[in-house]
Write a protein that holds these residues in place. Structure first.
Motif, PDB file in Angstrom:
ATOM      1  N   PHE A 173       0.778  -1.188   0.133  1.00 17.19           N
ATOM      2  CA  PHE A 173       0.180  -0.035   0.240  1.00 17.19           C
ATOM      3  C   PHE A 173       0.832   1.424  -0.140  1.00 17.19           C
ATOM      4  O   PHE A 173       0.671   2.240  -0.681  1.00 17.19           O
ATOM      5  CB  PHE A 173      -0.951   0.163   1.315  1.00 17.19           C
ATOM      6  N   HIS A 174       1.802   1.281   0.780  1.00 10.14           N
ATOM      7  CA  HIS A 174       2.955   2.349   0.934  1.00 10.14           C
ATOM      8  C   HIS A 174       3.675   2.441  -0.391  1.00 10.14           C
ATOM      9  O   HIS A 174       3.914   3.528  -0.840  1.00 10.14           O
ATOM     10  CB  HIS A 174       3.704   2.176   2.273  1.00 10.14           C
ATOM     11  N   PHE A 175       3.960   1.311  -0.972  1.00  7.30           N
ATOM     12  CA  PHE A 175       4.695   1.399  -2.188  1.00  7.30           C
ATOM     13  C   PHE A 175       3.925   1.996  -3.429  1.00  7.30           C
ATOM     14  O   PHE A 175       4.553   2.939  -4.143  1.00  7.30           O
ATOM     15  CB  PHE A 175       4.919  -0.231  -2.399  1.00  7.30           C
ATOM     16  N   ILE A 176       2.657   1.939  -3.293  1.00  7.37           N
ATOM     17  CA  ILE A 176       1.795   2.699  -4.442  1.00  7.37           C
ATOM     18  C   ILE A 176       1.787   4.148  -4.123  1.00  7.37           C
ATOM     19  O   ILE A 176       1.789   4.964  -5.039  1.00  7.37           O
ATOM     20  CB  ILE A 176       0.486   1.975  -4.395  1.00  7.37           C
ATOM     21  N   GLU A 177       1.571   4.366  -2.796  1.00  3.46           N
ATOM     22  CA  GLU A 177       1.226   5.612  -2.391  1.00  3.46           C
ATOM     23  C   GLU A 177       2.530   6.533  -2.413  1.00  3.46           C
ATOM     24  O   GLU A 177       2.271   7.871  -2.531  1.00  3.46           O
ATOM     25  CB  GLU A 177       0.470   5.816  -1.141  1.00  3.46           C
ATOM     26  N   SER A 178       3.551   5.967  -1.966  1.00  2.00           N
ATOM     27  CA  SER A 178       4.893   6.618  -1.894  1.00  2.00           C
ATOM     28  C   SER A 178       5.762   6.687  -3.489  1.00  2.00           C
ATOM     29  O   SER A 178       6.967   6.884  -3.379  1.00  2.00           O
ATOM     30  CB  SER A 178       5.766   6.241  -0.887  1.00  2.00           C
ATOM     31  N   ASN A 179       4.880   6.279  -4.626  1.00  2.00           N
ATOM     32  CA  ASN A 179       5.507   6.129  -5.666  1.00  2.00           C
ATOM     33  C   ASN A 179       6.948   5.225  -5.671  1.00  2.00           C
ATOM     34  O   ASN A 179       8.074   5.432  -6.117  1.00  2.00           O
ATOM     35  CB  ASN A 179       5.906   7.644  -6.312  1.00  2.00           C
ATOM     36  N   MET A 180       6.668   3.887  -4.924  1.00  2.00           N
ATOM     37  CA  MET A 180       7.719   3.011  -4.993  1.00  2.00           C
ATOM     38  C   MET A 180       8.964   3.195  -4.197  1.00  2.00           C
ATOM     39  O   MET A 180       9.931   2.817  -4.449  1.00  2.00           O
ATOM     40  CB  MET A 180       8.194   2.783  -6.518  1.00  2.00           C
ATOM     41  N   LYS A 181       8.966   4.237  -3.299  1.00  2.00           N
ATOM     42  CA  LYS A 181       9.860   4.587  -2.636  1.00  2.00           C
ATOM     43  C   LYS A 181      10.559   3.561  -1.299  1.00  2.00           C
ATOM     44  O   LYS A 181      11.778   3.440  -1.156  1.00  2.00           O
ATOM     45  CB  LYS A 181       9.755   5.855  -1.706  1.00  2.00           C
ATOM     46  N   ASN A 182       9.669   2.661  -1.026  1.00  2.00           N
ATOM     47  CA  ASN A 182      10.114   1.530  -0.082  1.00  2.00           C
ATOM     48  C   ASN A 182      10.003   0.238  -1.012  1.00  2.00           C
ATOM     49  O   ASN A 182       9.881  -0.945  -0.493  1.00  2.00           O
ATOM     50  CB  ASN A 182       8.834   1.355   0.997  1.00  2.00           C
ATOM     51  N   ILE A 183      10.653   0.295  -2.112  1.00  2.00           N
ATOM     52  CA  ILE A 183      10.821  -0.938  -2.902  1.00  2.00           C
ATOM     53  C   ILE A 183      11.686  -1.847  -2.385  1.00  2.00           C
ATOM     54  O   ILE A 183      11.307  -2.941  -2.545  1.00  2.00           O
ATOM     55  CB  ILE A 183      11.352  -0.539  -4.417  1.00  2.00           C
ATOM     56  N   ASP A 184      12.597  -1.649  -1.544  1.00  2.32           N
ATOM     57  CA  ASP A 184      13.500  -2.599  -1.043  1.00  2.32           C
ATOM     58  C   ASP A 184      12.655  -3.307  -0.146  1.00  2.32           C
ATOM     59  O   ASP A 184      13.072  -4.789   0.030  1.00  2.32           O
ATOM     60  CB  ASP A 184      14.818  -1.866  -0.592  1.00  2.32           C
ATOM     61  N   SER A 185      12.106  -2.735   0.816  1.00  2.00           N
ATOM     62  CA  SER A 185      11.265  -3.448   1.746  1.00  2.00           C
ATOM     63  C   SER A 185      10.148  -4.395   1.141  1.00  2.00           C
ATOM     64  O   SER A 185       9.999  -5.662   1.680  1.00  2.00           O
ATOM     65  CB  SER A 185      10.428  -2.435   2.618  1.00  2.00           C
ATOM     66  N   VAL A 186       9.689  -4.120  -0.054  1.00  2.00           N
ATOM     67  CA  VAL A 186       8.599  -4.891  -0.459  1.00  2.00           C
ATOM     68  C   VAL A 186       9.185  -6.167  -0.955  1.00  2.00           C
ATOM     69  O   VAL A 186       8.705  -7.394  -1.068  1.00  2.00           O
ATOM     70  CB  VAL A 186       8.098  -4.076  -1.791  1.00  2.00           C
ATOM     71  N   ILE A 187      10.490  -5.995  -1.681  1.00  2.00           N
ATOM     72  CA  ILE A 187      10.973  -7.051  -2.101  1.00  2.00           C
ATOM     73  C   ILE A 187      11.684  -8.116  -1.292  1.00  2.00           C
ATOM     74  O   ILE A 187      11.498  -9.394  -1.452  1.00  2.00           O
ATOM     75  CB  ILE A 187      12.333  -6.662  -3.281  1.00  2.00           C
ATOM     76  N   GLN A 188      12.005  -7.435  -0.188  1.00  2.00           N
ATOM     77  CA  GLN A 188      12.584  -8.339   1.048  1.00  2.00           C
ATOM     78  C   GLN A 188      11.453  -9.177   1.424  1.00  2.00           C
ATOM     79  O   GLN A 188      11.565 -10.416   1.805  1.00  2.00           O
ATOM     80  CB  GLN A 188      13.247  -7.159   2.096  1.00  2.00           C
ATOM     81  N   HIS A 189      10.182  -8.661   1.608  1.00  2.00           N
ATOM     82  CA  HIS A 189       9.177  -9.481   2.491  1.00  2.00           C
ATOM     83  C   HIS A 189       8.473 -10.305   1.248  1.00  2.00           C
ATOM     84  O   HIS A 189       8.034 -11.330   1.868  1.00  2.00           O
ATOM     85  CB  HIS A 189       8.170  -8.222   2.663  1.00  2.00           C
ATOM     86  N   LYS A 190       8.435  -9.909   0.073  1.00  2.00           N
ATOM     87  CA  LYS A 190       8.157 -11.015  -0.616  1.00  2.00           C
ATOM     88  C   LYS A 190       9.074 -12.235  -1.048  1.00  2.00           C
ATOM     89  O   LYS A 190       8.448 -13.394  -1.080  1.00  2.00           O
ATOM     90  CB  LYS A 190       8.036 -10.294  -2.454  1.00  2.00           C
ATOM     91  N   LYS A 191      10.317 -11.963  -0.787  1.00  4.75           N
ATOM     92  CA  LYS A 191      11.188 -12.930  -0.874  1.00  4.75           C
ATOM     93  C   LYS A 191      10.917 -13.830   0.403  1.00  4.75           C
ATOM     94  O   LYS A 191      11.115 -15.161   0.314  1.00  4.75           O
ATOM     95  CB  LYS A 191      12.441 -12.570  -0.871  1.00  4.75           C
ATOM     96  N   GLN A 192      10.658 -13.275   1.490  1.00  5.40           N
ATOM     97  CA  GLN A 192      10.158 -14.114   2.529  1.00  5.40           C
ATOM     98  C   GLN A 192       9.019 -15.106   2.720  1.00  5.40           C
ATOM     99  O   GLN A 192       8.805 -16.025   2.951  1.00  5.40           O
ATOM    100  CB  GLN A 192      10.274 -13.164   4.093  1.00  5.40           C
ATOM    101  N   PHE A 193       7.964 -14.261   1.834  1.00  8.76           N
ATOM    102  CA  PHE A 193       6.795 -14.925   1.627  1.00  8.76           C
ATOM    103  C   PHE A 193       7.079 -16.112   0.793  1.00  8.76           C
ATOM    104  O   PHE A 193       6.391 -17.161   0.815  1.00  8.76           O
ATOM    105  CB  PHE A 193       5.835 -13.973   0.966  1.00  8.76           C
ATOM    106  N   ASP A 194       8.059 -16.049  -0.389  1.00  7.64           N
ATOM    107  CA  ASP A 194       8.073 -17.174  -1.125  1.00  7.64           C
ATOM    108  C   ASP A 194       8.721 -18.283  -0.352  1.00  7.64           C
ATOM    109  O   ASP A 194       8.364 -19.396  -0.904  1.00  7.64           O
ATOM    110  CB  ASP A 194       8.999 -16.520  -2.326  1.00  7.64           C
ATOM    111  N   GLY A 195       9.735 -18.015   0.283  1.00  7.42           N
ATOM    112  CA  GLY A 195      10.442 -18.974   1.017  1.00  7.42           C
ATOM    113  C   GLY A 195       9.350 -19.735   2.002  1.00  7.42           C
ATOM    114  O   GLY A 195       9.384 -21.203   1.937  1.00  7.42           O
TER     115      GLY A 195
END
Length: 220
Positions: A173-195
Motif C-alpha cells: 500500500f505504501h509502495f503505491i502511495e509513495s511512488n515505490m520509495k520502499n521498493i527494497d522492503s517490498v522485495i525483501q518481504h516478498k522473498k520471505q513470503f516465497d520461502g
C-alpha cells in the motif's frame, strides 16, 4: 461392537440357564404347548437379531463419521493451499520483479483490497484446520507420527507467513502511495513470503503420493 456382542451372548446364556434350571421342575411345563415355546424362541431370537443388527449399525455409523472427520481435515489443508496460492498469484503481479509489468494505481489498489480479503480467508481456513484436527480425537482418529509432526511444522510456518503477508500488504500500500520509495522492503518481504510458501507447499503436498491410509490411524 464388542459391547453389543458380549451383551447378546450374555442374554443367550441367561435363557439357556433358565431353561436348564426349569427342567428340574417339569410340572411347570405340563400345560405349556410346544407352539407357544416355539413362538417364544422365535420372538427371542428375532429380538436378539434386531439388537445385534442395531449395534452393527452403530459401529458402521461411527466408522463413517470417523472417515468424514478425516476427510474434513484433508479438505481444510486443501483450502489453505488454495488461499496461499491466490496470495502468491497476486503478489507475483503486483510486487516489483524482472519481467513484471507495472500496473496503474487503480488496478494495484483493487489488487491490495483483494489481498486483504484473501488474507482473512486464510485466517478462517486456519481456524477450520484447527477445529478439524481437534475433531479427529473425538472420533477416535489420529494422525500417523510423520503427519502429526507435519501438522506442527505447517502451523508454525503459517504463523510466520501470516505475519509476513500482513506486513507485505501494508508495504505494498505504501509502495503505491509513495511512488515505490520502499521498493527494497517490498522485495525483501516478498522473498520471505516465497520461502515460507515453498516450505508449506512442500509439506502439504506429501499427502498426495502417500495416500489417505498413510495419514490417519483409526481406532476400533
Amino acid at each position: 461392537m464388542k459391547y453389543g456382542t458380549g451383551l447378546f451372548i450374555a442374554l443367550c446364556l441367561l435363557v439357556i440357564g433358565y431353561y436348564i434350571g426349569a427342567t428340574e421342575h417339569e410340572s411347570i411345563f405340563l400345560n405349556v404347548k410346544w407352539t407357544d415355546i416355539g413362538t417364544l424362541f422365535v420372538t427371542f431370537f428375532g429380538f436378539s437379531f434386531g439388537f445385534f443388527t442395531y449395534f452393527q449399525w452403530i459401529s458402521s455409523k461411527r466408522k463413517e463419521d470417523a472417515y468424514l472427520a478425516a476427510k474434513q481435515y484433508i479438505a481444510s489443508i486443501a483450502e489453505i493451499e488454495e488461499h496461499l496460492y491466490e496470495l502468491l498469484f497476486q503478489y507475483n503481479h503486483i510486487c516489483p520483479a524482472p519481467g513484471v509489468i507495472v500496473e496503474n494505481k487503480d488496478v494495484s489498489v483493487k489488487r491490495i483490497e483483494h489481498l486483504n480479503n484473501v488474507w482473512n480467508y486464510l485466517y478462517q481456513a486456519r481456524r477450520s484446520l484447527y477445529k478439524s484436527h481437534r475433531e479427529l480425537e473425538f472420533w477416535n482418529v489420529s494422525l500417523t507420527a510423520e503427519f502429526s509432526e507435519d501438522y506442527k511444522v505447517v502451523n508454525k510456518l503459517l504463523d510466520n507467513i501470516s505475519v509476513v503477508s500482513s506486513t507485505l500488504n501494508n508495504q505494498l500500500f505504501h509502495f503505491i502511495e509513495s511512488n515505490m520509495k520502499n521498493i527494497d522492503s517490498v522485495i525483501q518481504h516478498k522473498k520471505q513470503f516465497d520461502g515460507l510458501y515453498n516450505g508449506i507447499h512442500k509439506v502439504t503436498q506429501k499427502r498426495v503420493p502417500c495416500g489417505f491410509k498413510a495419514i490417519f490411524k483409526f481406532g476400533q
